[in-house]
Design an enzyme around this catalytic site. Structure first.
Site, PDB file in Angstrom:
ATOM      1  CG  HIS A  79      -1.912  -1.189   0.475  1.00 41.48           C
ATOM      2  ND1 HIS A  79      -3.162  -0.363   1.511  1.00 41.48           N
ATOM      3  CD2 HIS A  79      -2.112  -2.076   0.595  1.00 41.48           C
ATOM      4  CE1 HIS A  79      -3.927  -1.821   0.662  1.00 41.48           C
ATOM      5  NE2 HIS A  79      -3.763  -2.750   0.367  1.00 41.48           N
ATOM      6  CG  HIS A 114      -4.504 -11.190  -2.973  1.00 40.83           C
ATOM      7  ND1 HIS A 114      -5.596 -11.274  -3.236  1.00 40.83           N
ATOM      8  CD2 HIS A 114      -4.499 -10.846  -1.914  1.00 40.83           C
ATOM      9  CE1 HIS A 114      -6.223 -10.305  -3.625  1.00 40.83           C
ATOM     10  NE2 HIS A 114      -4.926  -9.710  -2.079  1.00 40.83           N
TER      11      HIS A 114
END
Length: 723
Positions: free
Chosen positions: A96, A264
């Site tokens: 992020h 993920h």
């Protein structure tokens, strides 16, 4: 006095710090120059002689890495680690931090540690990443100035992957922190977080219509909405938005699929409780919280109870291991839409046996159902992503390598060329997205080259314009562009309207033989030619100021140039040459500020450069707007003298939006101008600079300051000159 009689408080109540009523609040059309003055010396706590690169080189890099690895499995009661491992959290922090980068203007990204400040530190998408930064604080505290937050955050992500079994592609130290929010970044115009995505598109069904330079689908998100476009699950439509948002970060389909699947492969999302109970973001909390946001009532020191996105669950059976479990889940089970305990849209497997499920992050005796987001389902339903995933599944080593390279690109893209990378883990392979440039010669006779340039028969204005056009592409945001490499002679730059292709071709035809004859690079000759033109103009004005030059630029080739990614560097406007490709909603003078900020120059430097370039006669297409002089081609301060002369008056031309400067007594038109010219007399700050250069005692200072600013722009991309 009012304060003495109890009628009011004698203090300003935020008058000196509030953003409620700056000058632009009272006069919203005023040009705000703040973006040129952010991150200055007054905000930097380092000593004036502090050399960050030297400090980074002296850092014990391996010790830092070992300390970060040890931290990953040292679970803390105040924010316990999922399955005893902080890897997933640190990867999310690194992702992020880097993921705010967008190729359109090069802004965002991890290179400055900007996630420490608003608005990024309080974006909904970054919920509870403040915990990750607090967990890293002991390492930052130990190593001090040499270990920037920018480096530490990305290093933590790298070490997390390595500790879970992935061989990463490499890592470069060298990021330097900023010390306050970045006010120059347009994150969007919405007034609320996660506002309707339609606000960002001409057509929400066509993601390519997202307004530039934005790259995320909502205010406050990094990429796409994990619940679906506008929060409505539709994996096929989500796939289109994933493709566009990642493309705006310079990622192709394979890199996008690798990042999604590899990102993920580890960790989990957190949404096991009611979002209504979660406290305010860091910027919205009281002083007693010490910037520790998103208070988590009922957390009870259990990782299971943590709250971040509202989506709940892991993507794989073994979330602390790098393996192929993500593909096993996604493609070997059917998935159906469901809700998280927090009410978020997510997908659950159909008929997955309990023994295949991941264990609870706090209680190893309990099993928990995994999940997929809408973006994960996009990998399955989109035919292109599906084929890429099948290729990954057939060759795990290829998947690991592709992900490692994409992760390296994601986390290093805004560092610019490899010259900015430090430390023992910098990959030997030079990648095309790093805009490689070979080393240039330094032993040739500079004076001989200058003499040949002076005799080449080209007007000084053409030499100056070509050098400026070559250098002005530099973006300090991601350290791309600039004169090094001489890419102005390659596609796509040689064909840009801003570069006047016909004039450019004629100049290159004259300069390239000089480079071949003398052993100098074409890049050096282009800059030297601009210097020769400036020196001639200084001499013609009656001054003697040397224009500094340092040899060593190299010449890039087409094979070294990702032409498609360079298209975003095309100047659609350049106020320094009074150029604008077409009309835009943004005022020309605001576009000038944007280019000045990307070039890394101050308001004073912008002022002296523009005034000098006007009188040098280098306007695009030979336009005479703003050429306030009868001595065009001489480096005089006439632009400022005549701009500030009250013997003149200024009048708009209704037909084309330009202006006339008339003699106040006779009414005769003396010059014409654009708003970019006249703002240097109308804006109070810029007028103050203009008045300095208009003074009788500052004509030589003007020439010296122009040369200093010119040289700064010509050398903006000379990372090879850094210590």
């Amino acid at each position: 006095m009012e304060g003495e009689t109890g009628g009011g408080c004698p203090f300003a109540h935020g008058g000196n710090t509030s953003t409620d009523k700056p000058v632009t609040k009272w006069w919203p059309k005023a040009l705000n120059l703040d973006i040129l003055h952010q991150h200055g010396a007054r905000t930097n706590p380092m000593d004036p002689d502090y050399d960050h690169r030297a400090a980074v080189k002296a850092l014990d890099h391996n010790a830092v890495k070992e300390d970060v690895k040890a931290l990953l499995t040292d679970s803390q009661d105040w924010w316990p680690a999922d399955w005893g491992h902080y890897g997933g959290l640190m990867i999310r922090l690194a992702w992020h931090s880097a993921g705010s980068y967008r190729m359109g203007d090069g802004r965002g990204g991890a290179g400055s540690g900007n996630i420490r400040f608003a608005p990024l530190n309080s974006w909904p998408d970054n919920a509870s990443l403040d915990k990750a930064r607090r967990l890293l604080w002991p390492v930052k505290k130990k190593y001090g100035n040499a270990l920037s937050w920018g480096d530490l955050i990305i290093l933590a992500g790298n070490m997390s992957y390595e500790s879970m079994g992935l061989k990463t592609f490499g890592f470069g130290f060298g990021r330097a922190d900023i010390w306050g929010p970045e006010t120059d970044i347009n994150w969007g115009f919405e007034d609320e977080w996660l506002a309707d995505s339609a606000n960002r598109y001409e057509d929400l069904d066509d993601p390519s219509t997202m307004f530039n330079p934005l790259a995320s689908v909502h205010m406050g998100l990094i990429y796409v909405n994990p619940e679906g476009v506008n929060g409505k699950p539709d994996p096929a439509l989500t796939a289109k938005h994933v493709r566009e948002t990642f493309a705006r970060m310079a990622m192709n389909d394979e890199e996008t699929a690798a990042l999604t699947c590899g990102g993920h492969t580890v960790g989990k999302a957190h949404g096991g409780g009611d979002h209504a109970n979660i406290g305010a973001e860091p910027e919205g909390t009281g002083v007693e919280s010490q910037g520790f946001g998103w208070a988590n009532p009922g957390h009870d020191a259990k990782a299971t109870n943590a709250f971040t996105s509202g989506i709940e669950g892991a993507w794989t059976q073994h979330p602390t291991q790098w393996d192929m479990g993500y593909f096993d889940y996604l493609f070997n089970y059917e998935w159906e839409l469901t809700k998280s305990p927090a009410g978020a849209n997510q997908w659950k497997p159909v008929d997955m046996p309990e023994e295949k499920m991941p264990v609870d992050p706090s209680d190893p005796s309990a099993k928990r159902q995994p999940m997929m987001t809408d973006a994960d389902m996009a990998m399955k339903v989109d035919p292109i992503y599906y084929e890429i995933c099948q290729k990954f599944m057939a060759d795990p080593a290829y998947f690991a390598d592709t992900f490692g390279r994409a992760w390296f690109k994601l986390t290093h893209r805004d560092m610019g060329p490899r010259a900015n990378y430090l430390g023992p883990d910098v990959p030997a392979e030079e990648l095309i997205w790093q805009d490689p440039v070979p080393a240039g010669a330094t032993s040739y006779d500079v004076d001989a080259v200058k003499a040949k340039i002076a005799d080449c028969g080209l007007p000084a204005s053409d030499l100056i314009a070509t050098a400026w056009d070559s250098a002005r592409t530099f973006r300090g945001s991601d350290k791309r562009g600039g004169a090094n490499g001489a890419r102005i002679r390659l596609a796509p730059q040689k064909d840009w309207a801003a570069n006047e292709p016909v004039r450019l071709a004629a100049v290159l035809k004259a300069l390239e033989p000089i480079a071949a004859d003398t052993g100098a690079s074409i890049a050096d000759v282009i800059v030297l030619a601009g210097n020769v033109g400036v020196e001639q103009a200084i001499k013609a004005a009656g001054h003697s100021v040397n224009v500094p030059f340092t040899a060593g630029r190299g010449d890039a080739t087409d094979a070294m140039t990702d032409a498609e990614s360079f298209s975003v560097l095309e100047p659609l406007a350049d106020g320094f040459r009074n150029f604008q490709k077409e009309e835009y909603a943004v005022k020309p003078e605001e576009l000038l500020l944007d280019r000045a900020q990307l070039l890394g120059i101050t308001a004073a430097e912008m002022t002296v450069l523009l005034g000098g370039l006007r009188v040098l006669g280098v306007n695009h297409g030979g336009s005479k707007h703003g050429v306030f002089t009868d001595r065009e081609g001489q480096l005089t301060n006439d632009f400022f003298v005549n701009l500030t002369d009250m013997a003149n008056s200024w009048h708009p031309v209704e037909s084309d939006g330009t202006y006339e400067i008339r003699d106040r007594s006779s009414g005769a038109v003396k010059w014409t101008a654009t708003s970019t010219d006249l703002v240097f007399g109308s804006n109070s700050i810029l007028r103050a600079y203009a008045e300095v250069y208009a003074q009788d005692d500052n004509s030589e200072k003007f020439a010296r300051d122009f040369v200093a600013a010119w040289t700064k722009v010509m050398n903006a991309d000379r990372f090879d000159l850094q210590a």
